[in-house]
Design an enzyme around this catalytic site. Structure first.
Site, PDB file in Angstrom:
ATOM      1  N   LYS A 209       0.843  -1.196   0.000  1.00 32.59           N
ATOM      2  CA  LYS A 209       0.000   0.000   0.000  1.00 32.59           C
ATOM      3  C   LYS A 209       0.883   1.252   0.000  1.00 32.59           C
ATOM      4  O   LYS A 209       0.676   2.168  -0.768  1.00 32.59           O
ATOM      5  CB  LYS A 209      -0.916  -0.027   1.231  1.00 32.59           C
ATOM      6  CG  LYS A 209      -1.820   1.144   1.345  1.00 32.59           C
ATOM      7  CD  LYS A 209      -2.760   0.991   2.530  1.00 32.59           C
ATOM      8  CE  LYS A 209      -3.497   2.301   2.770  1.00 32.59           C
ATOM      9  NZ  LYS A 209      -4.359   2.245   3.950  1.00 32.59           N
ATOM     10  N   GLU A 215      10.588  -4.760   4.228  1.00 38.51           N
ATOM     11  CA  GLU A 215      10.606  -6.165   3.799  1.00 38.51           C
ATOM     12  C   GLU A 215      10.299  -6.283   2.315  1.00 38.51           C
ATOM     13  O   GLU A 215      11.025  -6.928   1.550  1.00 38.51           O
ATOM     14  CB  GLU A 215       9.557  -6.978   4.588  1.00 38.51           C
ATOM     15  CG  GLU A 215       9.865  -7.180   6.052  1.00 38.51           C
ATOM     16  CD  GLU A 215       9.336  -6.068   6.946  1.00 38.51           C
ATOM     17  OE1 GLU A 215       9.048  -4.952   6.437  1.00 38.51           O
ATOM     18  OE2 GLU A 215       9.221  -6.299   8.161  1.00 38.51           O
ATOM     19  N   GLY A 269      -4.686  -1.994   5.255  1.00 46.26           N
ATOM     20  CA  GLY A 269      -3.913  -3.126   4.741  1.00 46.26           C
ATOM     21  C   GLY A 269      -4.540  -4.472   5.090  1.00 46.26           C
ATOM     22  O   GLY A 269      -4.684  -5.346   4.235  1.00 46.26           O
ATOM     23  N   ARG A 270      -4.937  -4.643   6.348  1.00 47.45           N
ATOM     24  CA  ARG A 270      -5.442  -5.961   6.765  1.00 47.45           C
ATOM     25  C   ARG A 270      -6.866  -6.242   6.306  1.00 47.45           C
ATOM     26  O   ARG A 270      -7.408  -7.303   6.571  1.00 47.45           O
ATOM     27  CB  ARG A 270      -5.300  -6.118   8.285  1.00 47.45           C
ATOM     28  CG  ARG A 270      -5.937  -5.028   9.114  1.00 47.45           C
ATOM     29  CD  ARG A 270      -5.464  -5.121  10.559  1.00 47.45           C
ATOM     30  NE  ARG A 270      -5.943  -4.019  11.391  1.00 47.45           N
ATOM     31  CZ  ARG A 270      -5.331  -2.852  11.510  1.00 47.45           C
ATOM     32  NH1 ARG A 270      -4.235  -2.600  10.815  1.00 47.45           N
ATOM     33  NH2 ARG A 270      -5.821  -1.913  12.312  1.00 47.45           N
ATOM     34  N   GLU A 355      -4.073  -6.837  15.282  1.00 48.76           N
ATOM     35  CA  GLU A 355      -3.578  -5.512  14.882  1.00 48.76           C
ATOM     36  C   GLU A 355      -4.704  -4.488  15.044  1.00 48.76           C
ATOM     37  O   GLU A 355      -4.451  -3.308  15.278  1.00 48.76           O
ATOM     38  CB  GLU A 355      -3.056  -5.554  13.427  1.00 48.76           C
ATOM     39  CG  GLU A 355      -2.152  -4.387  13.063  1.00 48.76           C
ATOM     40  CD  GLU A 355      -1.367  -4.605  11.773  1.00 48.76           C
ATOM     41  OE1 GLU A 355      -0.246  -5.138  11.821  1.00 48.76           O
ATOM     42  OE2 GLU A 355      -1.874  -4.232  10.698  1.00 48.76           O
ATOM     43  N   HIS A 386      -4.880 -33.512  17.863  1.00 46.98           N
ATOM     44  CA  HIS A 386      -3.702 -34.288  18.262  1.00 46.98           C
ATOM     45  C   HIS A 386      -2.560 -33.386  18.707  1.00 46.98           C
ATOM     46  O   HIS A 386      -1.426 -33.841  18.832  1.00 46.98           O
ATOM     47  CB  HIS A 386      -3.249 -35.170  17.088  1.00 46.98           C
ATOM     48  CG  HIS A 386      -4.265 -36.235  16.763  1.00 46.98           C
ATOM     49  ND1 HIS A 386      -4.237 -37.477  17.340  1.00 46.98           N
ATOM     50  CD2 HIS A 386      -5.352 -36.209  15.961  1.00 46.98           C
ATOM     51  CE1 HIS A 386      -5.256 -38.191  16.880  1.00 46.98           C
ATOM     52  NE2 HIS A 386      -5.953 -37.437  16.047  1.00 46.98           N
ATOM     53  N   LYS A 514       9.909  -1.033  14.089  1.00 52.15           N
ATOM     54  CA  LYS A 514      10.442  -0.676  12.758  1.00 52.15           C
ATOM     55  C   LYS A 514      11.528   0.391  12.890  1.00 52.15           C
ATOM     56  O   LYS A 514      12.588   0.292  12.299  1.00 52.15           O
ATOM     57  CB  LYS A 514       9.328  -0.073  11.880  1.00 52.15           C
ATOM     58  CG  LYS A 514       8.347  -1.049  11.297  1.00 52.15           C
ATOM     59  CD  LYS A 514       7.483  -0.301  10.282  1.00 52.15           C
ATOM     60  CE  LYS A 514       6.155  -0.995  10.040  1.00 52.15           C
ATOM     61  NZ  LYS A 514       5.218  -0.211   9.241  1.00 52.15           N
TER      62      LYS A 514
END
Ligand code: F6P
Length: 545
Positions: A209, A215, A269-270, A355, A386, A514
């Site tokens: 965005k 990253e 973003g999310r 977030e 399990h 960051k």
């Protein structure tokens, strides 16, 4: 008009809920069932191909009414209308929250700052459609004249988790293109993906965005460098496209303007997989399936916006979660899909939920004096049975759990599906009913043991039961039902944020790490370690020595 600032714990409804809680805290869910043969009929919502059963929880009709009173008292109806109508409810970033507009119908009108956003959304959808068909049909060719075989999505957080989760979930609907996801700024992760692809036939979709994310930019540069070992600068236009709001940075990276898919500041973003951030989804499963996903989400939006709270799935789930979190003190919620396809749903919702609602400052800028943001986790059943179900059944923590299952399997493997789903039903029943001392003993006696022989062992084999669960039974995993499911959780997040009086759509909590990483990177590169706490200094010196 801003969102109201109401401390939920200072409402009349909260007071009533507190005394109601002390009355029912000790009651058992089993008794609720014993005392009301019609409980399951009363505590469910049937909507299209969803059947949501929330009867296996320690709450009554009165609890629901009081929680609805709370929702009304904190202004939920008004907040919902602000959410859908483009008001800047993300006040700390001065942004609207309009992911719902991305899946609206073409003839709807959604105004943002006085302008209808639907036409530009549909222009972008058409661009996604044309590009998808161009790539899938094989009409598009790479630099050596071959059609594309692979797509690599480069992005992180909301620019990765949504597309990765949906592509995994809709694998059954996938076409011949292979999809890969590079997110972590871990060079080993990048190299492992590069090992699998051929530069001649790979399309790279860079999703960011902001187009400033360390990253994604680092990974994109590495991938570009790798690509240029085989191809030339002019071939970048054929192999790299981007999704971003930051046209300047994308162009500087070398991507042609016609290869940029826009997104908007009013999409968080999310919550962005419905925008061009979903380009990789469209490439993987075809535009029609992508559009069905949006259609399903839109149906859930309409349900959420227009249904009275007692029959409103996201509202009821949010209220129940508040009930568990703020009254019973449950800290986490588990999410167990009984389909391998949804193995990335929990990681995806971890960003969506944590977030958004992992906040301790109320909308008036003061610290909250109550719990917010639940922790969500989970894995598909039966694998999770399990792994960690031991703790849910017999541990000391209260873990309300959503079970998500489908009536029809996709490949018609009836034998498997009956086994899978019998576990699905058995687990919620076992969590409810438990196993009493008497039952354990009678099982031992039936095996020919005496009470004296097994007395010491009995406590370990007892299950308390009364563990809260929701069951979401959906006809079939389709793009449409998946869209509705994801939108359901999005609206649940919204409702909880409104009640907790926090801002759900900013994420300032990711900034400090960051910032520090950037200054530490300078120190690592220069070899000049600055002032840190003694632990960090020692660790850094070990790393650079
Ligand atoms: O983790 C913080 C965050 O800002 C997320 O909200 C977002 O989804 C992610 O980083 C990626 O941001 P971008 O799409 O701008 O690269």
């Amino acid at each position: 008009m801003k969102l109201q600032h109401i401390n939920p714990t200072e409402t009349k409804a909260w007071q009533k809920l507190t005394s109601h809680f002390s009355e029912i805290e000790q009651q058992s869910i089993q008794d609720l069932f014993k005392n009301d043969a019609k409980r399951a009929e009363k505590f469910n919502i049937e909507w299209h191909d969803f059947y949501v059963d929330f009867s296996k929880n320690n709450w009554t009709e009165e609890t629901i009414q009081l929680l609805i009173e709370l929702a009304n008292e904190v202004g939920l109806p008004d907040a919902i209308s602000k959410y859908f109508s483009g008001e800047k409810i993300n006040e700390t970033e001065d942004r609207a929250v309009l992911h719902t507009a991305l899946r609206a119908n073409e003839n709807d009108v959604v105004l943002f700052e006085g302008k209808n956003v639907i036409p530009e959304i549909y222009d972008t959808k058409n661009k996604i459609k044309d590009f998808t068909n161009y790539i899938i049909s094989g009409e598009a060719k790479g630099y050596s004249g071959k059609p594309f075989t692979d797509v690599v999505n480069i992005g992180i957080g909301g620019s990765d988790l949504g597309p990765a989760m949906i592509v995994e979930a809709l694998q059954f609907y996938k076409n011949n293109l292979n999809t890969h996801f590079i997110s972590n700024v871990d060079g080993d992760h990048v190299q492992e993906i590069l090992k699998k692809i051929n530069p001649e036939t790979t399309l790279f979709v860079i999703v960011s965005k902001t187009f400033t994310t360390q990253e994604t930019l680092t990974n994109s540069e590495t991938v570009k460098k790798w690509f240029l070992q085989y191809a030339t600068e002019k071939d970048i236009a054929k192999h790299f496209v981007a999704v971003s709001t930051n046209l300047k940075n994308v162009t500087n990276f070398g991507i042609a303007p016609e290869n940029i898919f826009p997104m908007w500041d009013w999409v968080g973003g999310r919550f962005s997989l419905w925008s061009a951030v979903g380009l990789t989804i469209s490439l993987a499963v075809g535009y029609d399936n992508f559009n069905q996903l949006l259609k399903g989400a839109n149906k859930m939006d309409v349900h959420f916006a227009n249904t009275p709270f007692e029959n409103n799935i996201p509202v009821v789930l949010a209220l129940l979660s508040i009930w568990h979190n703020n009254f019973f003190g449950a800290e986490t919620e588990a999410l167990i899909p009984y389909t391998q396809y949804l193995q990335k749903l929990a990681p995806y919702l971890q960003q969506g939920i944590m977030e958004s609602n992992g906040k301790s400052i109320a909308r008036n800028g003061k610290s909250v004096n109550y719990q917010t943001g639940t922790i969500v986790w989970g894995e598909p059943g039966t694998n999770s049975q399990h792994a960690f179900f031991q703790l849910i059944h017999q541990g000391t923590k209260l873990i309300p759990t959503d079970f998500i299952g489908f009536i029809e399997p996709l490949y018609g493997e009836k034998d498997h599906h009956n086994k899978l789903m019998s576990n699905f039903f058995a687990q919620t029943e076992a969590l409810l009913k438990g196993k009493s001392r008497e039952q354990v003993l009678s099982e031992f006696l039936a095996q020919g043991k005496t009470e004296a022989e097994v007395a010491d062992l009995i406590p370990f084999k007892v299950f308390e039961g009364n563990k809260p669960t929701n069951t979401l039974l959906i006809n079939k995993l389709t793009p449409e039902s998946l869209g509705a499911l994801v939108a359901m959780y999005e609206h649940k997040i919204f409702v909880q944020g409104i009640i907790w009086n926090i801002y759900s759509y900013d994420q300032w909590g990711v900034e400090l790490g960051k910032q520090l990483a950037n200054s530490i990177l300078n120190e690592i590169e220069s070899g000049n370690i600055k002032n840190h706490d003694s632990s960090t200094t020692t660790l850094l010196s070990k790393f650079i020595s």
